[in-house]
Motif scaffolding. Structure first.
Motif, PDB file in Angstrom:
ATOM      1  N   PHE A 137      51.220 -58.256 -12.647  1.00  0.00           N
ATOM      2  CA  PHE A 137      52.079 -58.252 -11.894  1.00  0.00           C
ATOM      3  C   PHE A 137      51.867 -57.335 -10.242  1.00  0.00           C
ATOM      4  O   PHE A 137      51.346 -56.652 -10.842  1.00  0.00           O
ATOM      5  CB  PHE A 137      53.780 -57.238 -12.374  1.00  0.00           C
ATOM      6  CG  PHE A 137      54.706 -56.852 -12.027  1.00  0.00           C
ATOM      7  CD1 PHE A 137      55.410 -58.466 -11.568  1.00  0.00           C
ATOM      8  CD2 PHE A 137      54.960 -55.827 -11.218  1.00  0.00           C
ATOM      9  CE1 PHE A 137      56.862 -58.263 -11.087  1.00  0.00           C
ATOM     10  CE2 PHE A 137      56.108 -55.345 -10.353  1.00  0.00           C
ATOM     11  CZ  PHE A 137      57.203 -57.113 -10.041  1.00  0.00           C
ATOM     12  N   ILE A 172      59.036 -57.570  -3.580  1.00  0.00           N
ATOM     13  CA  ILE A 172      59.663 -56.784  -5.232  1.00  0.00           C
ATOM     14  C   ILE A 172      60.828 -56.685  -4.688  1.00  0.00           C
ATOM     15  O   ILE A 172      61.909 -57.176  -4.921  1.00  0.00           O
ATOM     16  CB  ILE A 172      59.222 -56.292  -6.116  1.00  0.00           C
ATOM     17  CG1 ILE A 172      59.981 -56.247  -7.309  1.00  0.00           C
ATOM     18  CG2 ILE A 172      59.140 -54.994  -5.967  1.00  0.00           C
ATOM     19  CD1 ILE A 172      60.493 -57.810  -7.803  1.00  0.00           C
ATOM     20  N   ARG A 185      63.549 -60.084  -3.042  1.00  0.00           N
ATOM     21  CA  ARG A 185      63.784 -60.123  -4.783  1.00  0.00           C
ATOM     22  C   ARG A 185      65.552 -59.079  -5.281  1.00  0.00           C
ATOM     23  O   ARG A 185      66.005 -59.605  -5.668  1.00  0.00           O
ATOM     24  CB  ARG A 185      62.977 -60.719  -6.027  1.00  0.00           C
ATOM     25  CG  ARG A 185      62.029 -61.067  -5.374  1.00  0.00           C
ATOM     26  CD  ARG A 185      61.294 -62.746  -6.388  1.00  0.00           C
ATOM     27  NE  ARG A 185      61.330 -63.567  -5.841  1.00  0.00           N
ATOM     28  CZ  ARG A 185      60.692 -64.751  -6.841  1.00  0.00           C
ATOM     29  NH1 ARG A 185      60.599 -64.415  -8.509  1.00  0.00           N
ATOM     30  NH2 ARG A 185      60.806 -65.331  -6.289  1.00  0.00           N
ATOM     31  N   VAL A 207      69.832 -60.632  -5.460  1.00  0.00           N
ATOM     32  CA  VAL A 207      69.761 -60.725  -6.849  1.00  0.00           C
ATOM     33  C   VAL A 207      71.100 -59.655  -6.745  1.00  0.00           C
ATOM     34  O   VAL A 207      72.693 -59.632  -6.899  1.00  0.00           O
ATOM     35  CB  VAL A 207      68.867 -59.635  -8.001  1.00  0.00           C
ATOM     36  CG1 VAL A 207      70.235 -59.738  -9.403  1.00  0.00           C
ATOM     37  CG2 VAL A 207      68.081 -61.261  -7.968  1.00  0.00           C
ATOM     38  N   ALA A 265      73.861 -61.001  -4.858  1.00  0.00           N
ATOM     39  CA  ALA A 265      74.231 -62.192  -5.161  1.00  0.00           C
ATOM     40  C   ALA A 265      75.075 -61.941  -5.889  1.00  0.00           C
ATOM     41  O   ALA A 265      76.522 -62.304  -6.540  1.00  0.00           O
ATOM     42  CB  ALA A 265      73.486 -62.919  -6.170  1.00  0.00           C
ATOM     43  N   LEU A 266      75.213 -61.039  -7.179  1.00  0.00           N
ATOM     44  CA  LEU A 266      76.293 -60.101  -7.465  1.00  0.00           C
ATOM     45  C   LEU A 266      77.405 -59.224  -6.432  1.00  0.00           C
ATOM     46  O   LEU A 266      78.573 -59.481  -6.824  1.00  0.00           O
ATOM     47  CB  LEU A 266      75.957 -59.120  -8.110  1.00  0.00           C
ATOM     48  CG  LEU A 266      74.313 -59.533  -9.432  1.00  0.00           C
ATOM     49  CD1 LEU A 266      74.178 -57.828 -10.305  1.00  0.00           C
ATOM     50  CD2 LEU A 266      75.493 -60.436 -10.744  1.00  0.00           C
ATOM     51  N   THR A 303      78.511 -60.952  -4.036  1.00  0.00           N
ATOM     52  CA  THR A 303      79.630 -61.555  -3.639  1.00  0.00           C
ATOM     53  C   THR A 303      80.775 -61.617  -5.080  1.00  0.00           C
ATOM     54  O   THR A 303      81.692 -61.872  -4.195  1.00  0.00           O
ATOM     55  CB  THR A 303      78.607 -63.370  -3.840  1.00  0.00           C
ATOM     56  OG1 THR A 303      78.459 -63.258  -5.326  1.00  0.00           O
ATOM     57  CG2 THR A 303      77.511 -63.126  -2.733  1.00  0.00           C
ATOM     58  N   LEU A 307      71.339 -56.250   2.462  1.00  0.00           N
ATOM     59  CA  LEU A 307      71.492 -57.031   3.178  1.00  0.00           C
ATOM     60  C   LEU A 307      70.837 -57.391   4.811  1.00  0.00           C
ATOM     61  O   LEU A 307      70.657 -58.391   4.673  1.00  0.00           O
ATOM     62  CB  LEU A 307      73.216 -57.252   3.584  1.00  0.00           C
ATOM     63  CG  LEU A 307      73.739 -58.310   4.455  1.00  0.00           C
ATOM     64  CD1 LEU A 307      73.561 -59.680   3.846  1.00  0.00           C
ATOM     65  CD2 LEU A 307      74.984 -58.065   5.344  1.00  0.00           C
ATOM     66  N   LEU A 308      71.130 -55.890   5.511  1.00  0.00           N
ATOM     67  CA  LEU A 308      70.130 -55.837   6.421  1.00  0.00           C
ATOM     68  C   LEU A 308      68.320 -55.935   6.347  1.00  0.00           C
ATOM     69  O   LEU A 308      68.139 -56.933   6.842  1.00  0.00           O
ATOM     70  CB  LEU A 308      70.525 -54.744   6.867  1.00  0.00           C
ATOM     71  CG  LEU A 308      72.383 -54.709   7.356  1.00  0.00           C
ATOM     72  CD1 LEU A 308      72.715 -53.569   8.123  1.00  0.00           C
ATOM     73  CD2 LEU A 308      72.452 -55.613   8.788  1.00  0.00           C
ATOM     74  N   HIS A 360      67.180 -56.992   3.394  1.00  0.00           N
ATOM     75  CA  HIS A 360      66.707 -58.923   3.555  1.00  0.00           C
ATOM     76  C   HIS A 360      66.593 -59.488   3.999  1.00  0.00           C
ATOM     77  O   HIS A 360      65.259 -60.108   4.424  1.00  0.00           O
ATOM     78  CB  HIS A 360      67.828 -59.009   2.494  1.00  0.00           C
ATOM     79  CG  HIS A 360      67.788 -61.114   0.939  1.00  0.00           C
ATOM     80  ND1 HIS A 360      67.093 -60.359   0.392  1.00  0.00           N
ATOM     81  CD2 HIS A 360      68.210 -61.669   1.645  1.00  0.00           C
ATOM     82  CE1 HIS A 360      67.143 -61.319  -0.453  1.00  0.00           C
ATOM     83  NE2 HIS A 360      67.403 -62.332   0.634  1.00  0.00           N
ATOM     84  N   LEU A 361      68.110 -59.119   5.073  1.00  0.00           N
ATOM     85  CA  LEU A 361      68.422 -60.245   6.414  1.00  0.00           C
ATOM     86  C   LEU A 361      66.344 -59.982   7.712  1.00  0.00           C
ATOM     87  O   LEU A 361      65.835 -60.389   7.860  1.00  0.00           O
ATOM     88  CB  LEU A 361      68.603 -59.417   7.377  1.00  0.00           C
ATOM     89  CG  LEU A 361      69.468 -60.488   8.411  1.00  0.00           C
ATOM     90  CD1 LEU A 361      70.809 -59.779   9.116  1.00  0.00           C
ATOM     91  CD2 LEU A 361      68.631 -59.861   9.832  1.00  0.00           C
ATOM     92  N   VAL A 418      63.713 -62.796   8.085  1.00  0.00           N
ATOM     93  CA  VAL A 418      62.843 -63.051   8.960  1.00  0.00           C
ATOM     94  C   VAL A 418      61.692 -63.172   8.987  1.00  0.00           C
ATOM     95  O   VAL A 418      60.577 -63.950   9.940  1.00  0.00           O
ATOM     96  CB  VAL A 418      63.319 -62.175  10.194  1.00  0.00           C
ATOM     97  CG1 VAL A 418      62.252 -62.252  11.713  1.00  0.00           C
ATOM     98  CG2 VAL A 418      64.853 -62.453  10.855  1.00  0.00           C
ATOM     99  N   LEU A 453      60.199 -66.225   7.992  1.00  0.00           N
ATOM    100  CA  LEU A 453      60.117 -67.184   8.638  1.00  0.00           C
ATOM    101  C   LEU A 453      59.431 -66.716   9.402  1.00  0.00           C
ATOM    102  O   LEU A 453      59.126 -68.083  10.042  1.00  0.00           O
ATOM    103  CB  LEU A 453      61.675 -66.932   9.420  1.00  0.00           C
ATOM    104  CG  LEU A 453      63.299 -67.311   8.190  1.00  0.00           C
ATOM    105  CD1 LEU A 453      64.162 -67.481   8.878  1.00  0.00           C
ATOM    106  CD2 LEU A 453      62.935 -68.669   7.431  1.00  0.00           C
ATOM    107  N   ASP A 471      56.142 -68.562   7.206  1.00  0.00           N
ATOM    108  CA  ASP A 471      56.631 -70.029   7.519  1.00  0.00           C
ATOM    109  C   ASP A 471      56.317 -70.580   8.831  1.00  0.00           C
ATOM    110  O   ASP A 471      55.492 -71.777   8.484  1.00  0.00           O
ATOM    111  CB  ASP A 471      58.177 -70.150   7.087  1.00  0.00           C
ATOM    112  CG  ASP A 471      58.691 -68.854   5.649  1.00  0.00           C
ATOM    113  OD1 ASP A 471      57.197 -69.571   5.085  1.00  0.00           O
ATOM    114  OD2 ASP A 471      59.570 -69.336   5.262  1.00  0.00           O
TER     115      ASP A 471
END
Lengths: 135, 127
Positions: A18, A34, A37, A41, A44-45, A47, A87-88, A90-91, A95, A98, A101
């Protein structure tokens, strides 16, 4: 020679350790990875909370008052603070992903600088959201 | 020389049989979610939505309702894709993995339907 079979030795060897822990020197990128991630999660909960909020509004004023009371309770506010930062974060880190990517900012200097920018950016944005709510 | 058949190369879908569709969908929804999420959190913070009347007035604005529906489509799609990857990465037991993947899909579809329906019910309702 030890009596261990090659299969036993292979089983004891850490194949793909790990990213955090004794096998690698600490670096900010693995911690942020980590965290990306974990916040994903958690969001997601979250929501479930989002859908419950909207459904209570669609149900009527009494249901909405009950939901608003829960959301404004100490536990509700702590959860909302956690979800807003998640949220902020993860946002911001999204970016950063991205940008990678697209093939940019892979140099170690830029990776570390981007990581700290994400940490600071997510805290500043979270503070801005809560100041907007209470001013 | 490639050991892959010409047909599999032409299809370009790889051993997982879905190519890079999942990867692209996660990036496109991420791109959409950057402005939508910022708009959402600052709007909810700005309009005092804890008040029922303010909440209804906010949702009655057609631009808000459309933006929310777009937000929820991107959000639940992105979330379903992300949770799928996390389950696939960390759950080794095949039965538990399959069960969690199915439950996660149902969870996301159900909450997406509820969220979109709730917004539309208020947006279309009398005011």
């Amino acid at each position: 020679m030890s009596a261990k079979s090659s299969a036993e030795r292979a089983a004891a060897r850490p194949l793909s350790p790990f990213m955090l822990g004794q096998y690698y020197r600490f670096q900010i990128s693995s911690l942020l990875s980590i965290t990306h991630r974990i916040t994903g999660v958690g969001l997601a909960l979250g929501t479930l909370f989002l859908a419950a909020w909207l459904m209570s509004a669609a149900t009527g004023p009494a249901a909405y008052q009950r939901f608003a009371a829960c959301a404004r309770s100490p536990i509700g506010l702590i959860l909302l603070l956690g979800w807003s930062w998640s949220l902020l974060y993860h946002l911001c880190n999204g970016v950063r992903h991205l940008v990678w990517d697209a093939g940019y900012a892979f140099e170690k200097k830029n990776v570390d600088a981007g990581g700290w920018a994400v940490v600071i950016g997510s805290v500043v944005l979270t503070a801005a959201v809560w100041l907007t709510a209470y001013i | 020389m490639s050991l892959r058949s010409p047909l599999s190369q032409a299809r370009g879908l790889g051993s997982a049989k879905d190519g890079v569709g999942h990867w692209w969908a996660q990036r496109l929804t991420a791109l959409a979610l950057v402005p939508l999420s910022l708009w959402f959190v600052f709007s909810v913070a700005h309009y005092r939505v804890a008040d029922y009347g303010t909440m209804l007035a906010w949702l009655h604005n057609p631009y808000v309702a459309v933006a929310l529906v777009l937000y929820f489509i991107a959000l639940f799609y992105h979330s379903a894709l992300g949770v799928q990857v996390v389950v696939e990465d960390y759950v080794a037991n095949e039965a538990a993995k399959l069960t969690l993947l199915v439950l996660a899909k149902f969870f996301h579809f159900a909450l997406a339907a509820a969220s979109v329906f709730a917004v539309l019910k208020i947006a279309f309702g009398a005011y």
